[in-house]
Write an enzyme that holds these catalytic residues in place. Structure first.
Site, PDB file in Angstrom:
ATOM      1  CB  THR A   1       3.565  -0.612  -0.409  1.00 44.25           C
ATOM      2  OG1 THR A   1       4.642  -1.415  -0.885  1.00 44.25           O
ATOM      3  CG2 THR A   1       3.884  -0.108   0.982  1.00 44.25           C
TER       4      THR A   1
ATOM      5  NE  ARG B   1       8.260  -5.511  -3.309  1.00 46.41           N
ATOM      6  CZ  ARG B   1       7.441  -5.495  -4.358  1.00 46.41           C
ATOM      7  NH1 ARG B   1       6.945  -4.356  -4.805  1.00 46.41           N
ATOM      8  NH2 ARG B   1       7.121  -6.636  -4.955  1.00 46.41           N
TER       9      ARG B   1
ATOM     10  CG  LEU C   1       3.290   4.448  -0.434  1.00 45.72           C
ATOM     11  CD1 LEU C   1       2.099   4.178   0.485  1.00 45.72           C
ATOM     12  CD2 LEU C   1       4.583   4.203   0.307  1.00 45.72           C
ATOM     13  CG  ASP C   2       6.726  -0.632  -4.540  1.00 44.23           C
ATOM     14  OD1 ASP C   2       7.111   0.312  -5.250  1.00 44.23           O
ATOM     15  OD2 ASP C   2       7.495  -1.463  -4.008  1.00 44.23           O
ATOM     16  CG  MET C   3      -0.514  -1.997  -7.513  1.00 46.23           C
ATOM     17  SD  MET C   3      -0.601  -2.793  -9.142  1.00 46.23           S
ATOM     18  CE  MET C   3      -2.355  -3.142  -9.265  1.00 46.23           C
TER      19      MET C   3
END
Length: 541
Positions: free
Chosen positions: A392, A489, A388-390
Site C-alpha cells: 500500500t 483488502r 501501511l501494508d508493504m
C-alpha cells in the site's frame, strides 16, 4: 506414469522456465497457465462432480519433463474430491488414508465405535433420569433448608423478645433447650438431604466416570493414530532425501503437524514427480468453485501455497531444485524514498512508496523505519505511529519524540484521526455508498492472510463511497473506522463485503503490477499546537 499428461494445445512458442516457481509468491508461468486451463476444461467436462466442485476446491498443476525430454504436466487436488482420494486424472495422495485394510481406517473404525458408546451412555435413560432427579433433589434441598433457616430466624427473634420481658430461670432454660433442639433439627435436615444427594451423585458419577474413561481412551488413540499417520508421509525432495511429517514439523514453532498436512496439491505433485523421475519445471495452484465462508477464494484465481501446512514440507521438497528467489526479498524500491509532505520539529507526514515496508520485517529489505533512523538519528521513541501494508502506498504519520508518539497513538486508539484511502476494485459495486462490518482475525495456518470470523474476529468497520465506475474497474474511497490488518483488502474482496478485490491484491484477488490501494488523506490534531492538521496526497493511478 499414467498421471503424465501431454499438452493438447500448442506450446512450442513458450520458452521453458529458467527456475522453478517460488511457491509462496509467484506469477504463474505461461506453461502453468496452459496446464491449468486444460485441467479446468477437464473439470467442466465432469458433470457428475458439479455439486462437489461447486463447494470449492484447490487444484494444482506441475510442469514436468521426462528423462527423454518430453514435456507435460501433472494435476492434483487438495484433500479429497467427490468423496475419494484416487481419481484417474490426478496424482495419488502421498499416503492414502482411505485404504480399506489400512491401519488408519481400521483404527478410525475403533475410534468411531468409542464415539458411539459415548453417545449411547450420554443419552442412556437411566443416566438422564438420574441427572434430572439429582437436579430436582438439589432444588428441593435448597428450598427446604432455606425455609428451615427462615423458621430458625423467626424463633430466634421471638426468643429475643421474650428475653426483654425479664423471664424467670425456668423460661430461660426452656428457650435454651428450644434453640438447641432447632439447631440440631436443622443439622439433621441438612444431613438427610446430603445423604440423598450423595446417593444420586454417586449414581451419576458412575456413568460419568465411564464416559470420561472412554473419552480419555479416544484422546489417547486419536493422538497415537495421528502420530502413526504422520509417520506414513515419507516425503522426498529433489536430492532423494526422505523425511516424515513429524521430522519436518519438529523444526517449526508448533512442533506438531496440523491436520491435513501433506494432503495439499503441491506436495502431492512433487512427490509423484520424484517417484517417477520427472523433472519439475514450474507449478501453480488455482481455486475452483465457491469461496469458503471465512477465507477468501475466487473461482479460477491462482493462489500461493499455504504456509501453515505446506511451508515446512515444501522447504524440504524443493531442496535440490533451482528455485526462484522470493520476490519480496528483492528490494525493488532501493532507489525510491518516502516523500516528505509536512514536517516540523515534532512530527512529519510522508508519502510511502508501494513495495516499501513500514517497519523492518524478516527479510533484509528497506523499511520506512530504517530510512527514518538514518535521517533523524536524534529522534526518540518508536517514530512509526501507524502502519501501511508493504504493497500500500500513501500517508504515514511519524513522531520525532516518545511523548508525541504516545499522543498521536492515543488519537488513533480513540478514533479521532480521519483517514481516506483510494482503491481500484476488480469488479462492480452495486451501491454508491455504505458500511462494511466484518470482524477479522489472523488465519493461523496461512499467515499473514486474515479471515472473517464472527466468534474470534476483532471488530472491523469500513465506510465507503463509489467515485467512478467503468467496464474494467470501480474507483472507490474507503473510510476505515478501525485499523485491522488487511481490513480494506478483506472488506473489498469478501463475498459478504463488496465481493470485488482490490486490483493487484495477490492474497485476496489477482496479482498485477502493484496493489491499487493508496492512503490519500490524513487528519489529526497537532499534539503541541492543538490545531487540526489535514494532509492530502492524490493517488498516482
Amino acid at each position: 506414469m499414467d498421471k503424465f499428461h501431454f499438452f493438447s494445445h500448442p506450446i512450442s512458442h513458450i520458452p521453458l522456465p529458467e527456475q522453478f516457481t517460488f511457491p509462496f509468491h509467484y506469477t504463474p508461468h505461461p506453461l502453468s497457465v496452459v496446464a491449468a486451463e486444460e485441467v479446468q476444461a477437464y473439470l467442466l467436462s465432469r458433470k457428475d462432480w458439479e455439486s462437489d466442485l461447486q463447494q470449492g476446491k484447490m487444484f494444482g498443476v506441475l510442469i514436468v519433463q521426462t528423462a527423454t525430454g518430453e514435456l507435460g504436466f501433472l494435476a492434483a487436488f487438495s484433500g479429497i474430491l467427490a468423496g475419494k482420494n484416487l481419481h484417474s486424472y490426478f496424482v495419488p495422495p502421498i499416503y492414502d488414508l482411505q485404504q480399506p485394510q489400512g491401519f488408519f481406517r481400521i483404527e478410525e473404525d475403533q475410534i468411531s465405535a468409542i464415539n458411539a458408546r459415548i453417545r449411547l451412555l450420554q443419552t442412556d435413560k437411566e443416566y438422564t433420569a438420574c441427572k434430572e432427579q439429582l437436579a430436582e433433589t438439589s432444588r428441593q434441598a435448597e428450598q427446604s433448608l432455606s425455609e428451615a433457616k427462615e423458621q430458625l430466624k423467626v424463633a430466634q427473634k421471638n426468643r429475643e423478645i421474650k428475653r426483654q420481658a425479664n423471664p424467670d430461670a425456668a423460661e430461660l432454660a426452656a428457650m435454651v433447650r428450644e434453640s438447641q433442639f432447632q439447631k440440631a433439627e436443622l443439622k439433621r435436615l441438612k444431613q438427610q438431604w446430603n445423604e440423598r444427594i450423595e446417593t444420586l451423585q454417586s449414581e451419576v458419577k458412575t456413568f460419568e466416570a465411564t464416559i470420561e474413561q472412554l473419552k480419555a481412551e479416544r484422546k489417547t488413540r486419536s493422538a497415537a493414530l495421528q502420530q502413526q499417520l504422520f509417520e506414513q508421509f515419507r516425503i522426498l525432495n529433489a536430492k532423494g532425501d526422505v523425511k516424515d511429517l513429524c521430522e519436518l514439523f519438529n523444526e517449526t514453532e508448533q512442533k506438531t503437524p496440523p491436520a491435513g498436512a501433506g494432503e495439499c496439491a503441491a506436495p502431492k505433485l512433487l512427490q509423484y514427480a520424484y517417484l517417477h523421475q520427472l523433472k519439475p519445471l514450474a507449478m501453480a495452484e488455482f481455486w475452483w468453485g465457491d469461496s469458503p465462508k471465512m477465507e477468501i477464494r475466487r473461482h479460477g484465481y491462482y493462489y500461493p501455497a499455504c504456509k501453515g501446512k505446506c511451508e515446512p514440507i515444501l522447504k524440504h521438497m524443493l531442496q535440490g531444485l533451482n528455485v526462484e528467489a522470493n520476490p519480496l526479498s528483492v528490494n525493488k524500491h532501493k532507489e525510491a524514498e518516502p516523500e516528505i509532505l509536512l514536517e516540523d520539529e515534532w512530527l512529519l507526514v510522508i508519502n510511502k512508496p508501494t513495495g516499501m515496508l513500514s517497519v523492518p520485517g524478516k527479510m533484509d529489505t528497506e523499511s520506512v523505519y530504517q530510512w527514518l533512523t538514518i535521517r533523524y538519528p536524534d529522534a526518540t521513541g518508536p517514530m512509526i505511529v501507524h502502519r501501511l501494508d508493504m504493497a500500500t502506498s500513501g500517508l504515514l504519520l511519524i513522531a520525532k519524540t516518545k511523548a508525541i508518539h504516545q499522543n498521536l497513538q492515543a488519537q488513533f486508539k480513540n478514533r479521532t484521526v480521519k483517514k481516506r484511502y483510494i482503491a481500484l476494485l476488480d469488479g462492480p459495486v452495486a451501491s454508491d455508498q455504505g458500511t462494511i462490518d466484518l470482524p477479522l482475525c489472523l488465519d493461523p495456518e496461512d499467515r499473514p492472510r486474515q479471515i472473517v470470523n464472527e466468534e474470534y474476529g476483532k471488530p472491523a468497520i469500513t465506510n465507503y463511497q463509489v467515485l467512478e465506475r467503468n467496464l474494467h474497474y470501480t474507483r472507490i474511497a474507503f473510510y476505515p473506522l478501525t485499523g485491522r490488518t488487511h481490513q480494506l483488502r478483506v472488506h473489498a474482496a469478501h463475498p459478504k463485503g463488496l465481493n470485488a478485490p482490490i486490483i493487484g491484491d495477490e492474497l485476496y484477488g489477482k496479482k498485477d503490477d502493484r496493489l491499487y490501494l493508496h492512503a490519500e488523506y490524513l487528519e489529526f490534531r497537532h499534539p503541541i499546537t492543538g490545531e487540526v492538521v489535514c494532509v492530502e496526497k492524490k493517488a498516482d493511478f
